[in-house]
Design a protein around this motif. Structure first.
Motif, PDB file in Angstrom:
ATOM      1  N   ASP A  64       3.235  12.688   0.649  1.00  0.00           N
ATOM      2  CA  ASP A  64       2.505  11.539   1.079  1.00  0.00           C
ATOM      3  C   ASP A  64       1.679  11.173  -0.043  1.00  0.00           C
ATOM      4  OD1 ASP A  64       4.070  11.200   3.623  1.00  0.00           O
ATOM      5  OD2 ASP A  64       2.547  12.375   4.436  1.00  0.00           O
ATOM      6  N   ALA A 117       0.704   5.276   0.492  1.00  0.00           N
ATOM      7  CA  ALA A 117       0.752   3.980   1.070  1.00  0.00           C
ATOM      8  C   ALA A 117      -0.754   3.237   1.036  1.00  0.00           C
ATOM      9  CB  ALA A 117       0.913   4.465   2.620  1.00  0.00           C
ATOM     10  N   ASP A 147      -0.422   2.120   9.342  1.00  0.00           N
ATOM     11  CA  ASP A 147      -0.164   0.824   8.357  1.00  0.00           C
ATOM     12  C   ASP A 147      -1.459  -0.167   8.452  1.00  0.00           C
ATOM     13  OD1 ASP A 147       0.568  -0.435  10.787  1.00  0.00           O
ATOM     14  OD2 ASP A 147       2.389  -1.194  10.029  1.00  0.00           O
TER      15      ASP A 147
END
Length: 411
Positions: free
Chosen positions: A45, A80, A193
């Protein structure tokens, strides 16, 4: 030249839970300092980065601020989160490099200089007494973090900014969500998110205040930022909101963590607590040792602007480096017996505030708050002990204790 080394021990630096387990963390960091002080980390990640764990190497990178830049990756975040941050366009002081950094930093610099700190001293003493009185009124036991250390520096920095006191609880919640986004207890209860929501909410809050400050300027730091101009032009909305955000969060949570961690250290090291109580002239040294001991900012990132080396290891242009302050502040080559809490430690060369052009803007304020709080508390403290297990925040950036239950006798 050394060849690049991948040491699995360095993966702790990308594991928020490791910072909540000090034994696990420092065992890994001690191994890295001894065997692989510059190690390439490939963790799920995250974009790859080099772990820099020796004090001398951290200092060398900090000094070379043109070779190693803050932009575009000043903080370790997941891939992310990196993308979301860039989409929002966040540009705080820790994202900027010179010459932009120098100009923008100057907007608030005088507010954290010696003259301003002297003027704030009496007010901070009053607030320290207020929160020690609150401990007394709590009846001899409290969660020191949740009831004292999370609130005292919040009050100081929000008052400096000019945030209405009625909004302090909201700001506390948002700052804790921002720095505690990796902690199951502190993070915002939203899908992964939407982790930027706390920051966006803070931006929206300060956007409203900015409009008011521009219409009716005040004598607060927030108003100064709102009305600042560079080359005759006001800061962009994003830069203005980013400025508030870095001062609100860095000016609160780091000092809160230092005071809480200092309290724990003084509880667990009664000899040092008694020494400081009986020798208040040691407070400046004790403050530096508390800051080293806690190291509330665990790491910062840098990006190599060109091919180079660190400690003989080749670093390519564009590579990211993680400067582990948590490791550097326990470096055996710099600190004698680094795992000993010693309020008489001389020449305390900790890097908890960073070094060079990005040295912490609020270092003087943090030192003052820590020193004045314990100067108020210790003469009134007759006894104190833990009343449960301390709990640390899961983080890879800023953090410390989130719970410190204590039982005490206080006048």
């Amino acid at each position: 030249m050394r060849m690049p080394i991948v040491d699995d021990a360095a993966k702790v630096l990308a594991d928020p839970t490791a910072y909540a387990d000090e034994t696990r963390l420092h065992t890994a960091l001690a191994h890295l300092r001894a065997d692989n002080p510059v190690s390439l980390v490939r963790a799920p990640d995250y974009q790859p980065f080099w772990a820099i764990t020796k004090h001398a190497d951290v200092m060398a990178v900090e000094r070379a601020n043109r070779l190693f830049t803050n932009w575009p990756r000043p903080v370790l975040m997941t891939s992310a989160s990196d993308e979301m941050q860039q989409a929002v366009g966040i540009r705080t002081l820790i994202h900027m490099d010179d010459p932009q950094h120098r100009v923008v930093r100057a907007i608030a610099a005088d507010w954290f200089g010696p003259k301003s700190m002297k003027a704030m001293g009496f007010r901070i003493e009053e607030l320290a007494k207020r929160y020690v009185d609150k401990m007394r009124d709590a009846g001899g036991q409290c969660d020191f973090v949740q009831e004292v250390s999370a609130h005292f520096p919040l009050y100081v920095i929000m008052s400096l900014l000019g945030v209405p006191e009625s909004d302090f609880p909201r700001m506390l919640k948002l700052t804790q969500e921002l720095v505690g986004s990796d902690d199951d207890e502190l993070k915002r209860s939203t899908p992964a998110d939407e982790t930027m929501n706390s920051l966006l909410e803070m931006f929206a809050y300060f956007q409203d205040l900015t409009a008011r400050w521009r219409e009716n300027p005040t004598g607060d730091l927030g108003s100064v930022i709102a009305n600042a101009r560079i080359d005759g032009e006001p800061l962009s909305d994003v830069d203005t909101m980013s400025y508030y955000a870095i001062i609100a969060t860095a000016g609160h949570d780091t000092t809160s963590s230092s005071i809480a961690g200092g309290m724990r250290a003084l509880v667990e090291h009664a000899d040092q607590r008694n020494l400081l109580r009986d020798n208040p002239e040691l407070m400046p040294q004790a403050t530096e040792e508390i800051i080293r001991w806690v190291t509330p900012v665990k790491a910062f990132m840098r990006t190599a602007a060109q091919d180079t080396t660190v400690n003989g290891v080749p670093i390519a242009a564009g590579d990211s480096l993680l400067l582990s302050y948590a490791s550097a502040n326990r470096d055996e080559e710099v600190f004698a017996d680094p795992f000993r809490f010693d309020i008489e430690r001389e020449a305390n060369k900790h890097v908890a505030f960073g070094y060079g052009v990005h040295f912490c803007l609020g270092a003087g304020l943090a030192r003052m708050e820590i020193g004045k709080f314990f100067a108020e508390l210790l003469p009134r403290l007759q006894s104190i002990e833990l009343d449960g297990a301390p709990e640390l925040t899961a983080t890879t950036f800023v953090g410390g204790l989130k719970h410190l239950p204590v039982r005490y006798s206080l006048t």
